[in-house]
Design a protein around this motif. Structure first.
Motif, PDB file in Angstrom:
ATOM      1  N   GLN A   1      -6.168   7.822 -32.256  1.00 11.92           N
ATOM      2  CA  GLN A   1      -4.946   7.763 -31.443  1.00 11.92           C
ATOM      3  C   GLN A   1      -5.247   7.948 -29.960  1.00 11.92           C
ATOM      4  OE1 GLN A   1      -3.178  10.865 -34.121  1.00 11.92           O
ATOM      5  NE2 GLN A   1      -1.275   9.975 -33.401  1.00 11.92           N
ATOM      6  N   SER A   2      -4.392   7.342 -29.140  1.00 15.19           N
ATOM      7  CA  SER A   2      -4.545   7.582 -27.698  1.00 15.19           C
ATOM      8  C   SER A   2      -3.888   8.915 -27.354  1.00 15.19           C
ATOM      9  CB  SER A   2      -3.904   6.449 -26.901  1.00 15.19           C
ATOM     10  OG  SER A   2      -2.496   6.508 -27.050  1.00 15.19           O
ATOM     11  N   MET A   3      -4.402   9.546 -26.313  1.00 16.35           N
ATOM     12  CA  MET A   3      -3.874  10.825 -25.871  1.00 16.35           C
ATOM     13  C   MET A   3      -3.596  10.753 -24.374  1.00 16.35           C
ATOM     14  SD  MET A   3      -6.344  13.425 -27.992  1.00 16.35           S
ATOM     15  CE  MET A   3      -5.234  14.825 -27.844  1.00 16.35           C
ATOM     16  N   SER A   4      -2.641  11.565 -23.935  1.00 21.11           N
ATOM     17  CA  SER A   4      -2.354  11.697 -22.507  1.00 21.11           C
ATOM     18  C   SER A   4      -2.562  13.158 -22.130  1.00 21.11           C
ATOM     19  CB  SER A   4      -0.915  11.275 -22.198  1.00 21.11           C
ATOM     20  OG  SER A   4      -0.746   9.889 -22.433  1.00 21.11           O
ATOM     21  N   PHE A   5      -3.515  13.403 -21.261  1.00 16.08           N
ATOM     22  CA  PHE A   5      -3.822  14.761 -20.787  1.00 16.08           C
ATOM     23  C   PHE A   5      -3.327  14.914 -19.348  1.00 16.08           C
ATOM     24  CE2 PHE A   5      -7.175  13.852 -23.882  1.00 16.08           C
ATOM     25  CZ  PHE A   5      -7.294  15.042 -24.598  1.00 16.08           C
ATOM     26  N   LEU A   6      -2.620  15.991 -19.057  1.00 12.79           N
ATOM     27  CA  LEU A   6      -2.243  16.281 -17.675  1.00 12.79           C
ATOM     28  C   LEU A   6      -2.868  17.621 -17.270  1.00 12.79           C
ATOM     29  CD1 LEU A   6       1.066  15.697 -15.848  1.00 12.79           C
ATOM     30  CD2 LEU A   6      -0.049  17.901 -15.598  1.00 12.79           C
ATOM     31  N   PHE A   7      -3.589  17.619 -16.147  1.00 13.48           N
ATOM     32  CA  PHE A   7      -4.259  18.826 -15.650  1.00 13.48           C
ATOM     33  C   PHE A   7      -3.587  19.279 -14.352  1.00 13.48           C
ATOM     34  CE2 PHE A   7      -7.308  17.109 -18.517  1.00 13.48           C
ATOM     35  CZ  PHE A   7      -8.107  18.165 -18.938  1.00 13.48           C
ATOM     36  N   LYS A   8      -3.264  20.574 -14.297  1.00  9.61           N
ATOM     37  CA  LYS A   8      -2.592  21.094 -13.095  1.00  9.61           C
ATOM     38  C   LYS A   8      -2.842  22.592 -12.947  1.00  9.61           C
ATOM     39  CE  LYS A   8       1.833  20.879 -10.638  1.00  9.61           C
ATOM     40  NZ  LYS A   8       1.240  20.154  -9.504  1.00  9.61           N
ATOM     41  N   GLY A   9      -2.992  23.032 -11.695  1.00 11.47           N
ATOM     42  CA  GLY A   9      -3.137  24.459 -11.408  1.00 11.47           C
ATOM     43  C   GLY A   9      -3.182  24.654  -9.907  1.00 11.47           C
ATOM     44  N   SER A  10      -3.100  25.892  -9.468  1.00 14.76           N
ATOM     45  CA  SER A  10      -3.236  26.149  -8.030  1.00 14.76           C
ATOM     46  C   SER A  10      -4.622  25.737  -7.565  1.00 14.76           C
ATOM     47  CB  SER A  10      -2.984  27.621  -7.720  1.00 14.76           C
ATOM     48  OG  SER A  10      -1.594  27.869  -7.622  1.00 14.76           O
ATOM     49  N   ARG A  11      -4.742  25.480  -6.271  1.00 13.78           N
ATOM     50  CA  ARG A  11      -5.988  24.948  -5.706  1.00 13.78           C
ATOM     51  C   ARG A  11      -7.223  25.752  -6.127  1.00 13.78           C
ATOM     52  NH1 ARG A  11      -7.280  21.509  -6.040  1.00 13.78           N
ATOM     53  NH2 ARG A  11      -9.291  21.193  -5.619  1.00 13.78           N
ATOM     54  N   PHE A  12      -7.087  27.097  -6.089  1.00 16.27           N
ATOM     55  CA  PHE A  12      -8.259  27.939  -6.345  1.00 16.27           C
ATOM     56  C   PHE A  12      -8.760  27.855  -7.789  1.00 16.27           C
ATOM     57  CE2 PHE A  12      -4.719  30.627  -7.567  1.00 16.27           C
ATOM     58  CZ  PHE A  12      -5.192  31.302  -8.686  1.00 16.27           C
ATOM     59  N   THR A  13      -7.962  27.301  -8.712  1.00 14.96           N
ATOM     60  CA  THR A  13      -8.389  27.244 -10.121  1.00 14.96           C
ATOM     61  C   THR A  13      -9.316  26.055 -10.392  1.00 14.96           C
ATOM     62  OG1 THR A  13      -6.474  25.897 -10.828  1.00 14.96           O
ATOM     63  CG2 THR A  13      -6.212  28.309 -10.863  1.00 14.96           C
TER      64      THR A  13
ATOM     65  N   MET B   1      -8.905  22.958 -11.411  1.00 21.61           N
ATOM     66  CA  MET B   1      -8.691  22.362 -12.732  1.00 21.61           C
ATOM     67  C   MET B   1      -9.321  20.968 -12.839  1.00 21.61           C
ATOM     68  SD  MET B   1      -7.298  24.653 -14.539  1.00 21.61           S
ATOM     69  CE  MET B   1      -6.669  23.797 -15.975  1.00 21.61           C
ATOM     70  N   GLU B   2      -9.612  20.341 -11.679  1.00 27.46           N
ATOM     71  CA  GLU B   2     -10.274  19.027 -11.721  1.00 27.46           C
ATOM     72  C   GLU B   2     -11.658  19.125 -12.358  1.00 27.46           C
ATOM     73  OE1 GLU B   2     -11.276  20.758  -7.650  1.00 27.46           O
ATOM     74  OE2 GLU B   2      -9.543  20.721  -8.986  1.00 27.46           O
ATOM     75  N   THR B   3     -12.281  20.318 -12.291  1.00 27.21           N
ATOM     76  CA  THR B   3     -13.603  20.518 -12.909  1.00 27.21           C
ATOM     77  C   THR B   3     -13.494  20.432 -14.427  1.00 27.21           C
ATOM     78  OG1 THR B   3     -14.091  22.032 -11.107  1.00 27.21           O
ATOM     79  CG2 THR B   3     -15.592  22.078 -12.973  1.00 27.21           C
ATOM     80  N   LEU B   4     -12.469  21.078 -14.982  1.00 26.72           N
ATOM     81  CA  LEU B   4     -12.271  21.033 -16.433  1.00 26.72           C
ATOM     82  C   LEU B   4     -11.940  19.605 -16.876  1.00 26.72           C
ATOM     83  CD1 LEU B   4     -12.088  22.513 -19.127  1.00 26.72           C
ATOM     84  CD2 LEU B   4      -9.728  23.164 -18.561  1.00 26.72           C
ATOM     85  N   MET B   5     -11.138  18.908 -16.089  1.00 24.84           N
ATOM     86  CA  MET B   5     -10.800  17.520 -16.422  1.00 24.84           C
ATOM     87  C   MET B   5     -12.059  16.652 -16.451  1.00 24.84           C
ATOM     88  SD  MET B   5      -8.099  14.903 -14.597  1.00 24.84           S
ATOM     89  CE  MET B   5      -9.193  14.381 -13.289  1.00 24.84           C
ATOM     90  N   ALA B   6     -12.909  16.808 -15.432  1.00 22.47           N
ATOM     91  CA  ALA B   6     -14.149  16.020 -15.365  1.00 22.47           C
ATOM     92  C   ALA B   6     -15.069  16.356 -16.543  1.00 22.47           C
ATOM     93  CB  ALA B   6     -14.862  16.288 -14.046  1.00 22.47           C
ATOM     94  N   ASP B   7     -15.144  17.652 -16.907  1.00 19.23           N
ATOM     95  CA  ASP B   7     -15.991  18.065 -18.039  1.00 19.23           C
ATOM     96  C   ASP B   7     -15.508  17.440 -19.343  1.00 19.23           C
ATOM     97  OD1 ASP B   7     -17.497  19.582 -16.323  1.00 19.23           O
ATOM     98  OD2 ASP B   7     -16.587  21.514 -16.868  1.00 19.23           O
ATOM     99  N   LEU B   8     -14.198  17.386 -19.534  1.00 19.33           N
ATOM    100  CA  LEU B   8     -13.649  16.804 -20.762  1.00 19.33           C
ATOM    101  C   LEU B   8     -13.913  15.292 -20.804  1.00 19.33           C
ATOM    102  CD1 LEU B   8     -12.045  17.025 -23.395  1.00 19.33           C
ATOM    103  CD2 LEU B   8      -9.954  16.738 -22.050  1.00 19.33           C
ATOM    104  N   MET B   9     -13.737  14.624 -19.678  1.00 18.96           N
ATOM    105  CA  MET B   9     -13.969  13.172 -19.643  1.00 18.96           C
ATOM    106  C   MET B   9     -15.426  12.846 -19.984  1.00 18.96           C
ATOM    107  SD  MET B   9     -11.700  12.210 -16.290  1.00 18.96           S
ATOM    108  CE  MET B   9     -11.575  10.446 -16.354  1.00 18.96           C
ATOM    109  N   GLU B  10     -16.297  13.728 -19.565  1.00 14.85           N
ATOM    110  CA  GLU B  10     -17.728  13.521 -19.813  1.00 14.85           C
ATOM    111  C   GLU B  10     -18.080  13.691 -21.296  1.00 14.85           C
ATOM    112  OE1 GLU B  10     -21.378  16.134 -18.520  1.00 14.85           O
ATOM    113  OE2 GLU B  10     -20.237  15.519 -16.750  1.00 14.85           O
ATOM    114  N   LYS B  11     -17.309  14.549 -22.000  1.00 18.29           N
ATOM    115  CA  LYS B  11     -17.688  14.926 -23.363  1.00 18.29           C
ATOM    116  C   LYS B  11     -17.009  14.073 -24.452  1.00 18.29           C
ATOM    117  CE  LYS B  11     -20.222  18.786 -22.688  1.00 18.29           C
ATOM    118  NZ  LYS B  11     -20.396  18.750 -21.236  1.00 18.29           N
ATOM    119  N   ILE B  12     -15.960  13.325 -24.080  1.00 20.71           N
ATOM    120  CA  ILE B  12     -15.257  12.597 -25.164  1.00 20.71           C
ATOM    121  C   ILE B  12     -15.683  11.126 -25.211  1.00 20.71           C
ATOM    122  CG2 ILE B  12     -13.284  14.144 -25.203  1.00 20.71           C
ATOM    123  CD1 ILE B  12     -11.697  12.056 -23.653  1.00 20.71           C
TER     124      ILE B  12
END
Length: 469
Positions: free
Chosen positions: A444-456, A458-469
């Protein structure tokens, strides 16, 4: 994401006399520089011949320590609050932070024909600024606040970039303490200014939304008397905001306002609506998702109308606007959709992002980081967020990451949808769950939305997930 604070454009030069005139400083040992100063900058790493290096002092650093270094790299002028032992012409001023403001204000005053918009608000500032940039840049060169240069240092640094060809400027003003917007809007001297909304961003510094409203309302004190004040018609604090207006001319936007959107059709990655204004109505196809961005577009239209832009140009500018990086950017990756909304977050924008995610296809996963600057109400705000996010119809999973994730989880468990939410203290702990969600829902297709304050970050976690799937 590191926002560049330096521009590549060729700036208008300064004379030694102008520097003195603007700052009321004096040349140390009466040693004034010869020739033009090509730019004023605060980053010692970029200082070179022809520059004036302005030495700021912060809580944890003092740029006066770098003056010998900038002299060695060929920079001939330093603006200082006390003389230092270095072979460089030194303009001594009372306070370098205030001198930066004086220099920005001086540059602004050299452009009396410039039409200036100033805007503030708890959320939507960057998007409205980008929409206005799209509208105005079609007509003439416009200076638009870059990145997050919206505080008492960033605003004068942007003003220093004004050039003769600029006919418009859009200045975003942020408030992290009372008096800051009073200071920056005085430098900017706007023709049109307004508040987008009073939310809960920076709640900690102001002790409540009334304090936020007072701080943001400082913007109206500096609008040109012949100018226009922009106000939100439907905000909780609409009456308090209106009472701060000092101009005769006022334009309101949003439901019940002079400029508003109707017949709104929200699509997964865009919206269509009719823009109603005192100058007529237009059907708009907006390349932004979410009802909140339709309201941002109505606000941008109000600011543009107030400085005399025609409805055709406003419509064309809105339809061709592009979102800022990390602001609801849609990225198709393999069979999955990743929505990068990682630039920043506050409680209102988190809820708006959830509504956008709920419109997407496939299994919908919202991954949230902590929200900063909420002060004593932080745990309660995160609790309410958890409660509300799991209750959004169409969201299948919520993954909370960070120190406040347990509070988010408590909020989720106060509802019948508690099982939708998983909480983790770190990104490293959350990543395996996200990978397994993608694996267990294949194909199935999935839609992931990543969001958080600047200091968190969250783009790092998004990039890590894209790399692993």
């Amino acid at each position: 994401m590191h926002t560049s604070t330096t521009s590549t454009a060729v700036l208008e030069p300064w004379t030694a006399e102008q520097l003195v005139q603007a700052t009321q400083g004096h040349w140390h040992n009466a040693k004034a520089p010869q020739g033009a100063v090509k730019r004023i900058l605060t980053d010692s790493r970029h200082a070179e011949s022809g520059d004036a290096f302005l030495a700021l002092k912060g809580e944890r650093f003092d740029a006066h320590d770098f003056i010998a270094q900038v002299a060695a790299s060929g920079c001939e002028i330093a603006i200082v609050s006390h003389p230092v032992d270095a072979d460089i012409c030194q303009l001594v001023v009372a306070d370098t932070r205030l001198a930066l403001g004086h220099l920005g204000a001086y540059r602004r005053a050299q452009h009396p024909q410039l039409k200036v918009i100033a805007l503030t608000g708890s959320s939507g500032k960057t998007t409205v600024k980008e929409m206005l940039g799209s509208i105005l840049s079609r007509i003439a060169p416009a200076l638009i606040t870059r990145g997050n240069l919206n505080n008492d240092l960033g605003v004068p640094m942007m003003l220093l970039e004004l050039r003769r060809e600029h006919q418009y400027a859009v200045m975003e003003l942020g408030a992290s303490h009372v008096g800051e917007i009073d200071y920056t809007s005085n430098l900017v001297q706007p023709d049109v200014a307004g508040i987008l909304n009073v939310g809960t961003a920076h709640l900690g510094e102001f002790g409540g939304r009334e304090g936020i409203c007072r701080a943001k309302s400082e913007i109206y004190a500096h609008v040109a008397k012949t100018g226009v004040s922009i106000v939100p018609a439907a905000d909780d604090f609409a009456d308090a905001i209106r009472s701060a207006v000092q101009t005769e001319q006022l334009l309101s936007f949003g439901p019940g306002g002079d400029v508003y959107a109707a017949d709104i059709q929200l699509q997964p990655q865009s919206a269509v609506f009719t823009l109603h204004t005192p100058a007529g109505a237009r059907r708009i196809s907006l390349p932004f998702a979410g009802g909140h961005n339709v309201q941002n577009a109505a606000a941008a239209a109000a600011f543009a109308l107030a400085i005399g832009i025609g409805l055709d140009d406003i419509a064309a500018g809105l339809e061709n606007a592009a979102g800022a990086k990390g602001r609801l950017n849609f990225i198709q990756y393999q069979q999955h959709l990743f929505i990068d909304d990682t630039y920043n977050a506050n409680p209102a924008s988190m809820r708006a992002a959830a509504e956008v995610l709920a419109q997407q296809d496939g299994i919908r996963v919202m991954v949230i980081g902590d929200i900063g600057e909420l002060g004593a109400s932080a745990a309660q705000q995160h609790y309410m967020l958890g409660r509300d996010l799991v209750s959004v119809k169409g969201i299948n999973f919520v993954v909370a990451v960070g120190g406040f994730a347990p509070a988010v989880q408590e909020g989720a468990r106060s509802t019948q949808y508690g099982k939708k939410l998983q909480a983790f203290l770190t990104q490293e702990q959350a990543l395996p769950l996200l990978i397994s969600l993608a694996e267990t829902h294949q194909p199935q297709s999935m839609s992931f939305l990543f969001k958080g304050s600047r200091f968190t970050h969250m783009e790092t976690l998004m990039a890590d997930l894209m790399e692993k799937i």
